[in-house]
Scaffold this motif. Structure first.
Motif, PDB file in Angstrom:
ATOM      1  N   LEU A 196      32.590  35.989  -0.506  1.00 32.15           N
ATOM      2  CA  LEU A 196      31.947  36.939  -0.267  1.00 32.15           C
ATOM      3  C   LEU A 196      31.672  37.525  -0.900  1.00 32.15           C
ATOM      4  O   LEU A 196      30.990  37.621  -2.631  1.00 32.15           O
ATOM      5  CB  LEU A 196      30.941  37.639   0.887  1.00 32.15           C
ATOM      6  CG  LEU A 196      30.146  37.609   0.879  1.00 32.15           C
ATOM      7  CD1 LEU A 196      28.838  36.885   0.624  1.00 32.15           C
ATOM      8  CD2 LEU A 196      29.784  38.441   2.541  1.00 32.15           C
ATOM      9  N   LEU A 238      31.495  36.359  -5.220  1.00 30.67           N
ATOM     10  CA  LEU A 238      30.019  36.535  -5.409  1.00 30.67           C
ATOM     11  C   LEU A 238      29.779  37.637  -6.007  1.00 30.67           C
ATOM     12  O   LEU A 238      28.483  37.676  -6.886  1.00 30.67           O
ATOM     13  CB  LEU A 238      29.393  35.271  -4.214  1.00 30.67           C
ATOM     14  CG  LEU A 238      27.965  34.770  -4.501  1.00 30.67           C
ATOM     15  CD1 LEU A 238      28.479  33.693  -5.654  1.00 30.67           C
ATOM     16  CD2 LEU A 238      27.206  33.853  -3.209  1.00 30.67           C
ATOM     17  N   VAL A 282      29.772  39.270  -8.977  1.00 28.95           N
ATOM     18  CA  VAL A 282      29.142  37.876 -10.019  1.00 28.95           C
ATOM     19  C   VAL A 282      28.053  37.821  -9.709  1.00 28.95           C
ATOM     20  O   VAL A 282      27.498  38.048 -11.213  1.00 28.95           O
ATOM     21  CB  VAL A 282      30.484  36.919  -9.988  1.00 28.95           C
ATOM     22  CG1 VAL A 282      29.681  35.360 -11.129  1.00 28.95           C
ATOM     23  CG2 VAL A 282      31.534  37.304 -10.108  1.00 28.95           C
ATOM     24  N   LEU A 283      27.487  37.714  -9.080  1.00 21.08           N
ATOM     25  CA  LEU A 283      25.891  37.044  -8.992  1.00 21.08           C
ATOM     26  C   LEU A 283      25.039  37.698  -9.459  1.00 21.08           C
ATOM     27  O   LEU A 283      23.985  37.995 -10.612  1.00 21.08           O
ATOM     28  CB  LEU A 283      25.476  36.191  -8.019  1.00 21.08           C
ATOM     29  CG  LEU A 283      24.072  35.779  -7.903  1.00 21.08           C
ATOM     30  CD1 LEU A 283      24.454  34.792  -8.954  1.00 21.08           C
ATOM     31  CD2 LEU A 283      23.561  35.017  -6.084  1.00 21.08           C
ATOM     32  N   PHE A 307      22.997  38.258 -13.306  1.00 23.09           N
ATOM     33  CA  PHE A 307      22.215  36.993 -13.097  1.00 23.09           C
ATOM     34  C   PHE A 307      20.426  37.412 -12.438  1.00 23.09           C
ATOM     35  O   PHE A 307      19.743  36.951 -12.822  1.00 23.09           O
ATOM     36  CB  PHE A 307      22.927  35.499 -13.303  1.00 23.09           C
ATOM     37  CG  PHE A 307      23.927  35.293 -13.939  1.00 23.09           C
ATOM     38  CD1 PHE A 307      24.165  34.919 -15.661  1.00 23.09           C
ATOM     39  CD2 PHE A 307      25.571  35.690 -13.442  1.00 23.09           C
ATOM     40  CE1 PHE A 307      25.109  34.557 -15.565  1.00 23.09           C
ATOM     41  CE2 PHE A 307      26.617  35.954 -13.990  1.00 23.09           C
ATOM     42  CZ  PHE A 307      26.253  34.926 -15.469  1.00 23.09           C
TER      43      PHE A 307
END
Lengths: 97, 310
Positions: free
Chosen positions: B185, B188, B191-192, B195
């Motif tokens: 988690l 993520l 990284v997310l 974007f």
């Protein structure tokens, strides 16, 4: 030339659909959580990847093709994370069961 | 082939709705409801309403589902002794639901054919707004008042959630971070977000000419913020912080200000001066996107759980 491209698309999208079918079967039939997760993530990664590859030659522009690739990458990232999280919960539960 | 797809879609929707209504545990019902939201989004795609589909998937499936899951977790901890509804309540709810469905079906099946429509008029006036997406033109030009009130309602909902906090925690921060943050988690959440923010900005920008817009963009921004807070990378802010409260109201405030300026510049509430409609609409949308993101993020975060710092 278009015949070749269409044949490629049918082949790739068809194989992708088969992966989804196999993944769904595995999700329904496999005995434990970890194998079911395995089946599910295979369908997501390979099935969706093949479908995207099959659709790429039909993208109307470079940016449309890039968007398709992004959809696959983002779906892969979220599927991988979700699988890891569920697997973690499943592993923590096992000793108690 | 398409008819077959539609039949499968409708059958899936009906089966999921039955499952949600019959599920024995609340958590299972909520997960079914989230799936229902996404499938309903596909249904809207089949009806060629991409804007509605995006909103349904983001709000109906995503945010509402997360909200319900958090409420379920909250009520499970401090469970009231008897939470199961009595048969008479269930029967009353069923009768009411069936009456609403039957009423809607009756009305829709009795529409004259072709049904009365404003669509040609909306399309004809599109040039005056400078927009190319008729849905955005309806939301922010023709029926801007509805949209303005909708945003105010969102903030009222947040006030309702905040007021659930006990007195000594009033003004403090909500708590989202679980006791143990799983490694994937937090990966993520690192990284997310870049974007996600990019996609949200794209969603907002493209909304003028193609499906997309403030609500979808705001929901994506809120999701990224929630991800960061859930992974414990950043704590939720104190609800009494001035910057937070300013961000919450900037969208509706800009909208209202433009509305009143309309009296001076174009002769009416929420009237836009000719030729300048598009930049004004984009400005309102930018402010609204920010406010929606913060409002949804705080709505899901829930009432204060910690005493205010300082």
């Amino acid at each position: 030339m278009t015949g070749f491209v269409d044949a490629f698309t049918v082949l790739a999208v068809g194989s992708g659909a088969i992966f989804f079918l196999a993944g769904t079967l595995g999700l329904l039939r496999f005995p434990d959580t970890l194998s079911r997760l395995h089946a599910l993530s295979k369908a997501d990664n390979l099935g969706l990847g093949l479908i995207v590859i099959g659709l790429l030659p039909h993208a109307t522009s470079v940016s449309a093709g890039l968007k398709l690739a992004c959809v696959w990458l983002l779906a892969q990232l979220s599927a991988a994370t979700a699988s890891q999280l569920i697997a973690g919960v499943a592993r923590n539960r096992r000793p108690r069961a | 082939m398409n008819a077959l797809l539609d039949v499968v879609l409708v059958a899936g929707l009906l089966a999921l709705a039955l499952h949600v209504a019959r599920a024995r545990d609340d958590q299972g019902a909520i997960v079914g409801f989230i799936a229902f939201g996404f499938l309903l989004g596909l249904g809207w795609v089949r009806l060629a309403s991409i804007d509605v589909a995006l909103t349904e998937a983001a709000i109906g499936g995503g945010v509402t589902g997360l909200l319900l899951l958090r409420v379920e977790a909250h009520t499970r901890d401090s469970s009231a002794p008897d939470r199961t509804a009595r048969p008479i309540t269930i029967a009353a709810a069923a009768v009411l639901c069936i009456a609403v469905t039957a009423g809607l079906a009756f009305v829709i099946l009795n529409l004259p054919s072709p049904p009365p429509t404003q669509a040609p008029a909306a399309a004809a006036a599109l040039d005056a707004t400078g927009l190319e997406n008729p849905v955005t033109a309806v939301l922010l030009a023709y029926r801007a008042l509805d949209t303005l009130l909708e945003k105010v309602v969102l903030i009222l909902a947040l006030v309702g959630v905040w007021s659930l906090a006990p007195d000594h925690l009033w003004g403090g921060a909500p708590e989202l971070r679980p006791a143990v943050v799983p490694e994937p988690l937090s990966y993520l959440a690192r990284v997310l977000p870049p974007f996600g923010v990019l996609i949200a900005v794209y969603m907002f920008w493209v909304g003028a000419d193609a499906p997309g817009g403030t609500f979808q963009a705001g929901t994506i921004l809120a999701a990224m913020w929630l991800l960061v807070m859930l992974a414990g990378l950043r704590a939720a802010p104190d609800t009494r912080r001035v910057t937070l409260r300013l961000l919450l109201i900037v969208g509706p405030a800009v909208f209202l200000a433009v509305g009143f300026l309309g009296f001076a510049m174009a002769g009416g509430f929420l009237a836009y001066p000719a030729g300048a409609a598009k930049p004004i609409i984009l400005g309102i949308e930018a402010a609204l996107t920010l406010s929606i993101a913060v409002t949804l993020g705080m709505l899901v975060s829930g009432p204060s759980k910690r005493a205010p710092t300082s």
